[in-house]
Write a protein that holds these residues in place. Structure first.
Motif, PDB file in Angstrom:
ATOM      1  N   ILE A   1       0.834  -1.206   0.000  1.00 16.07           N
ATOM      2  CA  ILE A   1       0.000   0.000   0.000  1.00 16.07           C
ATOM      3  C   ILE A   1       0.871   1.258   0.000  1.00 16.07           C
ATOM      4  CG2 ILE A   1      -1.661   1.326   1.364  1.00 16.07           C
ATOM      5  CD1 ILE A   1      -2.855  -1.334   2.281  1.00 16.07           C
ATOM      6  N   ALA A   2       1.937   1.242   0.793  1.00 16.73           N
ATOM      7  CA  ALA A   2       2.834   2.390   0.814  1.00 16.73           C
ATOM      8  C   ALA A   2       3.495   2.602  -0.543  1.00 16.73           C
ATOM      9  CB  ALA A   2       3.897   2.189   1.892  1.00 16.73           C
ATOM     10  N   TYR A   3       3.831   1.521  -1.218  1.00 16.12           N
ATOM     11  CA  TYR A   3       4.446   1.648  -2.548  1.00 16.12           C
ATOM     12  C   TYR A   3       3.461   2.276  -3.544  1.00 16.12           C
ATOM     13  CZ  TYR A   3       6.768   0.364  -6.896  1.00 16.12           C
ATOM     14  OH  TYR A   3       7.361   0.400  -8.134  1.00 16.12           O
ATOM     15  N   VAL A   4       2.198   1.876  -3.464  1.00 15.48           N
ATOM     16  CA  VAL A   4       1.193   2.461  -4.360  1.00 15.48           C
ATOM     17  C   VAL A   4       0.957   3.931  -4.024  1.00 15.48           C
ATOM     18  CG1 VAL A   4      -1.224   2.339  -5.071  1.00 15.48           C
ATOM     19  CG2 VAL A   4       0.091   0.240  -4.775  1.00 15.48           C
ATOM     20  N   LEU A   5       0.912   4.276  -2.732  1.00 15.55           N
ATOM     21  CA  LEU A   5       0.695   5.658  -2.332  1.00 15.55           C
ATOM     22  C   LEU A   5       1.876   6.552  -2.684  1.00 15.55           C
ATOM     23  CD1 LEU A   5      -0.967   5.193   1.174  1.00 15.55           C
ATOM     24  CD2 LEU A   5      -2.083   5.825  -0.963  1.00 15.55           C
ATOM     25  N   ASN A   6       3.036   5.949  -2.884  1.00 14.94           N
ATOM     26  CA  ASN A   6       4.222   6.723  -3.210  1.00 14.94           C
ATOM     27  C   ASN A   6       4.323   7.037  -4.705  1.00 14.94           C
ATOM     28  OD1 ASN A   6       6.593   8.043  -2.306  1.00 14.94           O
ATOM     29  ND2 ASN A   6       7.848   6.344  -3.018  1.00 14.94           N
ATOM     30  N   THR A   7       3.437   6.479  -5.508  1.00 14.71           N
ATOM     31  CA  THR A   7       3.445   6.741  -6.944  1.00 14.71           C
ATOM     32  C   THR A   7       2.679   8.032  -7.244  1.00 14.71           C
ATOM     33  OG1 THR A   7       1.477   5.345  -7.217  1.00 14.71           O
ATOM     34  CG2 THR A   7       3.631   4.288  -7.493  1.00 14.71           C
ATOM     35  N   ASN A   8       2.627   8.381  -8.504  1.00 14.63           N
ATOM     36  CA  ASN A   8       1.965   9.619  -8.928  1.00 14.63           C
ATOM     37  C   ASN A   8       0.451   9.414  -9.002  1.00 14.63           C
ATOM     38  OD1 ASN A   8       4.396  11.034  -9.189  1.00 14.63           O
ATOM     39  ND2 ASN A   8       4.727  10.197 -11.238  1.00 14.63           N
ATOM     40  N   LEU A   9      -0.183   9.437  -7.834  1.00 16.09           N
ATOM     41  CA  LEU A   9      -1.638   9.315  -7.761  1.00 16.09           C
ATOM     42  C   LEU A   9      -2.274  10.692  -7.710  1.00 16.09           C
ATOM     43  CD1 LEU A   9      -2.100   6.467  -5.113  1.00 16.09           C
ATOM     44  CD2 LEU A   9      -2.455   6.273  -7.559  1.00 16.09           C
ATOM     45  N   ARG A  10      -3.464  10.769  -8.234  1.00 13.33           N
ATOM     46  CA  ARG A  10      -4.254  11.983  -8.076  1.00 13.33           C
ATOM     47  C   ARG A  10      -4.886  11.990  -6.690  1.00 13.33           C
ATOM     48  NH1 ARG A  10      -7.554  12.713 -13.824  1.00 13.33           N
ATOM     49  NH2 ARG A  10      -5.698  12.932 -15.167  1.00 13.33           N
ATOM     50  N   ALA A  11      -4.971  13.157  -6.100  1.00 11.31           N
ATOM     51  CA  ALA A  11      -5.537  13.320  -4.746  1.00 11.31           C
ATOM     52  C   ALA A  11      -4.793  12.432  -3.745  1.00 11.31           C
ATOM     53  CB  ALA A  11      -7.032  13.014  -4.748  1.00 11.31           C
TER      54      ALA A  11
ATOM     55  N   LEU B   1       1.517   4.157   6.424  1.00  8.17           N
ATOM     56  CA  LEU B   1       1.956   5.556   6.450  1.00  8.17           C
ATOM     57  C   LEU B   1       3.367   5.686   7.018  1.00  8.17           C
ATOM     58  CD1 LEU B   1      -1.240   7.540   7.488  1.00  8.17           C
ATOM     59  CD2 LEU B   1      -0.282   7.177   5.227  1.00  8.17           C
ATOM     60  N   ILE B   2       3.715   4.855   7.992  1.00  6.68           N
ATOM     61  CA  ILE B   2       5.084   4.882   8.522  1.00  6.68           C
ATOM     62  C   ILE B   2       6.076   4.463   7.439  1.00  6.68           C
ATOM     63  CG2 ILE B   2       6.650   3.839  10.205  1.00  6.68           C
ATOM     64  CD1 ILE B   2       4.344   3.627  12.123  1.00  6.68           C
ATOM     65  N   ILE B   3       5.744   3.406   6.713  1.00 10.77           N
ATOM     66  CA  ILE B   3       6.627   2.943   5.646  1.00 10.77           C
ATOM     67  C   ILE B   3       6.657   3.948   4.504  1.00 10.77           C
ATOM     68  CG2 ILE B   3       6.989   1.082   3.979  1.00 10.77           C
ATOM     69  CD1 ILE B   3       5.721  -0.819   6.004  1.00 10.77           C
ATOM     70  N   LEU B   4       5.517   4.600   4.231  1.00 15.00           N
ATOM     71  CA  LEU B   4       5.476   5.616   3.182  1.00 15.00           C
ATOM     72  C   LEU B   4       6.419   6.771   3.506  1.00 15.00           C
ATOM     73  CD1 LEU B   4       4.238   6.900   0.634  1.00 15.00           C
ATOM     74  CD2 LEU B   4       2.405   7.779   2.096  1.00 15.00           C
ATOM     75  N   ALA B   5       6.452   7.198   4.762  1.00 16.42           N
ATOM     76  CA  ALA B   5       7.369   8.276   5.154  1.00 16.42           C
ATOM     77  C   ALA B   5       8.820   7.871   4.919  1.00 16.42           C
ATOM     78  CB  ALA B   5       7.143   8.635   6.619  1.00 16.42           C
ATOM     79  N   ALA B   6       9.150   6.607   5.182  1.00 17.36           N
ATOM     80  CA  ALA B   6      10.510   6.137   4.922  1.00 17.36           C
ATOM     81  C   ALA B   6      10.792   6.054   3.428  1.00 17.36           C
ATOM     82  CB  ALA B   6      10.726   4.782   5.578  1.00 17.36           C
ATOM     83  N   MET B   7       9.794   5.693   2.635  1.00 19.90           N
ATOM     84  CA  MET B   7       9.989   5.634   1.182  1.00 19.90           C
ATOM     85  C   MET B   7      10.287   7.003   0.602  1.00 19.90           C
ATOM     86  SD  MET B   7       7.202   2.960  -0.359  1.00 19.90           S
ATOM     87  CE  MET B   7       7.311   1.189  -0.033  1.00 19.90           C
ATOM     88  N   GLN B   8       9.618   8.021   1.121  1.00 25.48           N
ATOM     89  CA  GLN B   8       9.824   9.366   0.594  1.00 25.48           C
ATOM     90  C   GLN B   8      11.195   9.922   0.953  1.00 25.48           C
ATOM     91  OE1 GLN B   8       6.433  11.502   2.126  1.00 25.48           O
ATOM     92  NE2 GLN B   8       5.158  10.958   0.376  1.00 25.48           N
ATOM     93  N   ALA B   9      11.863   9.307   1.926  1.00 27.33           N
ATOM     94  CA  ALA B   9      13.205   9.751   2.303  1.00 27.33           C
ATOM     95  C   ALA B   9      14.297   9.097   1.462  1.00 27.33           C
ATOM     96  CB  ALA B   9      13.451   9.463   3.787  1.00 27.33           C
ATOM     97  N   ILE B  10      13.933   8.143   0.599  1.00 29.11           N
ATOM     98  CA  ILE B  10      14.922   7.497  -0.259  1.00 29.11           C
ATOM     99  C   ILE B  10      15.339   8.479  -1.353  1.00 29.11           C
ATOM    100  CG2 ILE B  10      15.354   5.553  -1.811  1.00 29.11           C
ATOM    101  CD1 ILE B  10      13.263   3.973  -0.290  1.00 29.11           C
ATOM    102  N   PRO B  11      16.620   8.691  -1.575  1.00 29.89           N
ATOM    103  CA  PRO B  11      17.056   9.649  -2.610  1.00 29.89           C
ATOM    104  C   PRO B  11      16.591   9.230  -4.000  1.00 29.89           C
ATOM    105  CG  PRO B  11      18.869   9.074  -1.134  1.00 29.89           C
ATOM    106  CD  PRO B  11      17.750   8.134  -0.825  1.00 29.89           C
ATOM    107  N   ASN B  12      16.108  10.190  -4.757  1.00 26.51           N
ATOM    108  CA  ASN B  12      15.655   9.913  -6.126  1.00 26.51           C
ATOM    109  C   ASN B  12      16.808   9.555  -7.051  1.00 26.51           C
ATOM    110  OD1 ASN B  12      12.914  10.383  -5.597  1.00 26.51           O
ATOM    111  ND2 ASN B  12      13.169  12.596  -5.865  1.00 26.51           N
ATOM    112  N   GLU B  13      18.025   9.952  -6.676  1.00 26.13           N
ATOM    113  CA  GLU B  13      19.169   9.649  -7.521  1.00 26.13           C
ATOM    114  C   GLU B  13      19.367   8.146  -7.695  1.00 26.13           C
ATOM    115  OE1 GLU B  13      19.140  11.691  -5.054  1.00 26.13           O
ATOM    116  OE2 GLU B  13      19.575  13.690  -5.883  1.00 26.13           O
ATOM    117  N   LEU B  14      18.994   7.383  -6.672  1.00 26.85           N
ATOM    118  CA  LEU B  14      19.137   5.932  -6.767  1.00 26.85           C
ATOM    119  C   LEU B  14      18.222   5.366  -7.852  1.00 26.85           C
ATOM    120  CD1 LEU B  14      19.264   5.017  -2.956  1.00 26.85           C
ATOM    121  CD2 LEU B  14      21.185   5.308  -4.532  1.00 26.85           C
TER     122      LEU B  14
END
Length: 335
Positions: free
Chosen positions: A95-105, A178-191
């Motif tokens: 679920i966190a992986y899906v929420l981390n994608t380019n979703l509307r709203a 949501l906890i895992i989503l916050a950690a996903m957003q901290a992963i550098p995009n350069e990777l």
């Protein structure tokens, strides 16, 4: 050193401790003292009305361990914990992986997954007890449409654990996501950009970048799920109208057994405290194992390899003293 300088130095040393002191003071009053007091009660013969009736050593622990009900409750606790925690963490990562994608709203969907956590546990338990009713439940009605016989959710230990595990997953999956989503957003995009340039697809990036970067967060979620799963009380308590864990203790957990010892017909606070401390030691053991596993997983693959020092060629090393000698000769000639 002036008085002002001494006060400034003292303030620099004591300020961090003063800032964290309120938490530890409140914890000592509301957490540590009840814990130690429970340990003291567990070594006494303690009645709800009569109070302390004398020291009896480890008799409460021995009496609890000798009861078959204790081992049934321990089995049920671990069964419900495994059936809820493992699918819950897997679903939370997805679920966190899906929420981390380019979703509307995005905000709407992220708030939506947290709504089950806001619902009161008693309300969730009552709703799910009706969904998993033995004869008239909606789950059995749906199974009947596909030709599956009705399941006795309250009569079987395994199916009752499945139903209670679904209650737990309904409430906590979004919170962990949501906890895992916050950690996903901290992963550098350069990777991810480098992986895309190298030709890695989404699945490869998920297994090679996302999961390794989430190791510490996942283990944090595992530890929290372990502590909460072993202390489960509301869901099994409200699974039926009696609240006793079933006619044959099919879904009786350790916390429910503790409640029965303390407030049931026997009203033995000493044995109830013994069960509480046994449960505390079990949780402490699992937390320690999870912590050790977290350190090992977090450190694996991150230890930098020591680069061997390149040795200069023999010719280059021999040329160094020659140049130094040449400089000395030049300087002596100038003098």
């Amino acid at each position: 050193m002036s008085r002002r300088d001494r006060l400034g130095k003292l303030d620099f040393k004591l300020s961090p401790y003063l800032y964290v002191a309120p938490f530890f003071i409140v914890f000592a009053i509301t957490g540590l003292y009840p814990l130690l007091y429970t340990a003291w009660v567990s070594f006494h013969k303690w009645h709800l009305i009569g109070g302390d009736q004398g020291f009896n050593g480890v008799d409460n622990y021995v009496s609890v361990v000798q009861q078959p009900t204790f081992w049934i409750a321990l089995r049920n606790t671990f069964s419900i914990f495994l059936l809820s925690s493992v699918p819950q963490i897997i679903a939370a990562i997805l679920i966190a992986y899906v929420l981390n994608t380019n979703l509307r709203a995005k905000t709407f969907w992220r708030m939506g997954v947290l709504l089950p956590y806001v619902v009161a546990p008693v309300a969730v338990s009552i709703i799910f007890s009706k969904l998993f009713a033995d004869q008239s439940g909606m789950v059995n009605a749906l199974l009947g449409h596909i030709g599956v016989n009705a399941i006795g959710w309250h009569s079987s230990a395994f199916w009752s654990h499945i139903a209670i595990a679904n209650m737990v997953n309904f409430r906590w999956t979004g919170y962990n996501a949501l906890i895992i989503l916050a950690a996903m957003q901290a992963i550098p995009n350069e990777l991810y950009e480098a992986a895309t340039v190298d030709g890695a697809g989404r699945m490869r990036q998920f297994w090679s970048i996302t999961i390794p970067q989430l190791r510490s967060t996942i283990m944090f979620v595992v530890i929290n799920s372990t502590i909460g799963g072993l202390q489960i009380f509301d869901e099994p308590r409200m699974f039926d109208t009696m609240g006793n864990g079933g006619a044959d203790n099919q879904w009786l957990t350790l916390t429910m057994y503790l409640y029965q010892l303390g407030w049931g017909p026997q009203k033995s606070f000493g044995r109830a405290s013994a069960v509480a401390w046994i449960l505390f030691l079990i949780i402490l053991l699992f937390a320690a194992l999870s912590f050790m596993l977290t350190r090992r997983i977090s450190s694996s693959g991150t230890t930098p390899t020591k680069t061997p020092r390149r040795r200069r060629p023999e010719r280059a090393r021999a040329a160094v003293p020659d140049r130094a000698a040449a400089r000395r000769t030049t300087s002596e000639g100038a003098l």
